[in-house]
Design a protein around this motif. Structure first.
Motif, mmCIF file in Angstrom:
data_model
loop_
_atom_site.group_PDB
_atom_site.id
_atom_site.type_symbol
_atom_site.label_atom_id
_atom_site.label_comp_id
_atom_site.label_asym_id
_atom_site.label_seq_id
_atom_site.Cartn_x
_atom_site.Cartn_y
_atom_site.Cartn_z
ATOM 1 N N ALA A 1 3.359 -1.165 3.966
ATOM 2 C CA ALA A 1 3.628 0.106 3.297
ATOM 3 C C ALA A 1 4.796 -0.066 2.332
ATOM 4 O O ALA A 1 5.732 -0.814 2.599
ATOM 5 N N ARG B 1 -5.192 6.448 2.208
ATOM 6 C CA ARG B 1 -6.152 7.406 1.665
ATOM 7 C C ARG B 1 -7.163 6.694 0.773
ATOM 8 O O ARG B 1 -6.944 5.597 0.263
ATOM 9 N N THR C 1 -10.390 1.917 0.303
ATOM 10 C CA THR C 1 -9.000 2.059 0.710
ATOM 11 C C THR C 1 -8.265 0.738 0.530
ATOM 12 O O THR C 1 -8.878 -0.327 0.398
ATOM 13 N N ARG D 1 -2.283 8.953 -2.624
ATOM 14 C CA ARG D 1 -1.564 9.307 -1.395
ATOM 15 C C ARG D 1 -1.680 10.799 -1.097
ATOM 16 O O ARG D 1 -1.705 11.224 0.066
ATOM 17 N N GLU E 1 6.411 1.353 -1.919
ATOM 18 C CA GLU E 1 6.205 2.028 -3.195
ATOM 19 C C GLU E 1 5.629 1.056 -4.213
ATOM 20 O O GLU E 1 6.002 -0.118 -4.249
ATOM 21 N N ASP F 1 0.849 -1.196 0.000
ATOM 22 C CA ASP F 1 0.000 0.000 0.000
ATOM 23 C C ASP F 1 0.881 1.242 0.000
ATOM 24 O O ASP F 1 1.561 1.525 0.972
ATOM 25 N N GLY F 2 0.829 1.960 -1.110
ATOM 26 C CA GLY F 2 1.564 3.215 -1.184
ATOM 27 C C GLY F 2 0.683 4.430 -1.043
ATOM 28 O O GLY F 2 1.128 5.560 -1.254
ATOM 29 N N THR F 3 -0.590 4.209 -0.673
ATOM 30 C CA THR F 3 -1.539 5.321 -0.593
ATOM 31 C C THR F 3 -1.568 5.981 0.768
ATOM 32 O O THR F 3 -2.229 7.018 0.940
ATOM 33 N N GLY F 4 -0.908 5.388 1.763
ATOM 34 C CA GLY F 4 -1.002 5.930 3.116
ATOM 35 C C GLY F 4 -2.393 5.788 3.699
ATOM 36 O O GLY F 4 -2.761 6.519 4.618
#
Length: 261
Positions: A223, A167, A203, A238, A225, A162-165
């Motif tokens: 977490a 969001r 999400t 993100r 990239e 997950d690179g979206t944090g």
């Protein structure tokens, strides 16, 4: 007669299929760069016509006898060429006597004339100024960009990056957007409107949970990239750029859009 441009693409084919559930095939035409690619549509009775965005004369011919036109945006990424293609299509629609155009634009194109929305913004303005009846269908990113066969690898290793944090993403399925387009093309109540189409916000934590429910295997979130072209879209998420929500897609569909699960 309803003409669907760029009908050989994934979205175009879905729209044609949806139209054929409510109209006889003789009232549906497909405008495509290469008619040979659409022998399956011709076999269903659809009038397959050559309509090349880079050949304005072919567009005028492809749009003949059309009461409604679905102008699916060109896959061309260069804004200048894409704008030129779209404006040629609008001019051809006027010349062919088309009564109304539905255009697959992008979220924010009504407000932002720069960057990736430059061609969409210019096309929306040209359609409104043309005097044609219109419906502007501003799409989000497709859910299929994220919910794709590559998720099988995440299930196999038990981890989803997950690179979206965390969001939210407001994506929608092509099938839902195609159904919305078909509804707009066949109901005059949508003329003169611009719709900002978003799917149910989801999400990556919810995606990991849904993968576990569907497969019966635990999928942990980590977490990291996201590599490749998808990384750009994940970066937008993100930054919170994909969290806008409206009920326009629900209104056009007459039902709730398809859920993530």
């Amino acid at each position: 007669m309803i003409v669907v441009s760029a009908a050989s693409g994934a979205l175009g084919r879905l729209v044609v299929a949806r139209l054929l559930t409510r109209l006889p095939a003789r009232r549906v035409a497909a405008a495509v760069r290469d008619p040979a690619r659409c022998a399956d549509l011709a076999a269903l009775g659809v009038d397959v016509r050559r309509g090349d965005y880079d050949d304005p004369a072919s567009l005028r011919s492809a749009f003949r006898d059309a009461e409604r036109l679905l102008l699916i945006s060109s896959p061309e990424l260069a804004a200048e060429r894409r704008t030129r293609q779209h404006l040629a299509a609008v001019e051809a629609a006027v010349a062919a006597g088309v009564q109304a155009v539905a255009y697959t634009s992008f979220l924010g194109a009504d407000r932002d004339g720069g960057g990736m929305n430059a061609a969409h913004h210019a096309t929306e303005r040209a359609i409104v100024d043309s005097g044609l009846g219109y419906t502007l269908l501003r799409h989000p990113f497709y859910t299929e960009a994220f919910v794709n066969p590559g998720l099988r690898d995440a299930v196999d290793v038990g981890r989803l990056t997950d690179g979206t944090g965390g969001r939210g993403l407001n994506t929608a399925l092509r099938a839902d957007l195609a159904e919305a387009a078909a509804n707009a093309l066949t109901d005059e109540a949508h003329l003169g409107h611009g719709y900002d189409l978003t799917g149910p916000l989801w999400t990556y934590p919810q995606l990991a949970e849904a993968l576990g429910e569907v497969t019966g295997r635990r999928v942990e979130l980590e977490a990291g990239e996201t590599p490749g072209p998808l990384g750009f879209l994940v970066g937008l998420a993100r930054a919170g750029a994909l969290e806008r929500q409206t009920d326009d897609l629900c209104r056009l569909l007459g039902r709730e859009p398809t859920s993530l699960r």
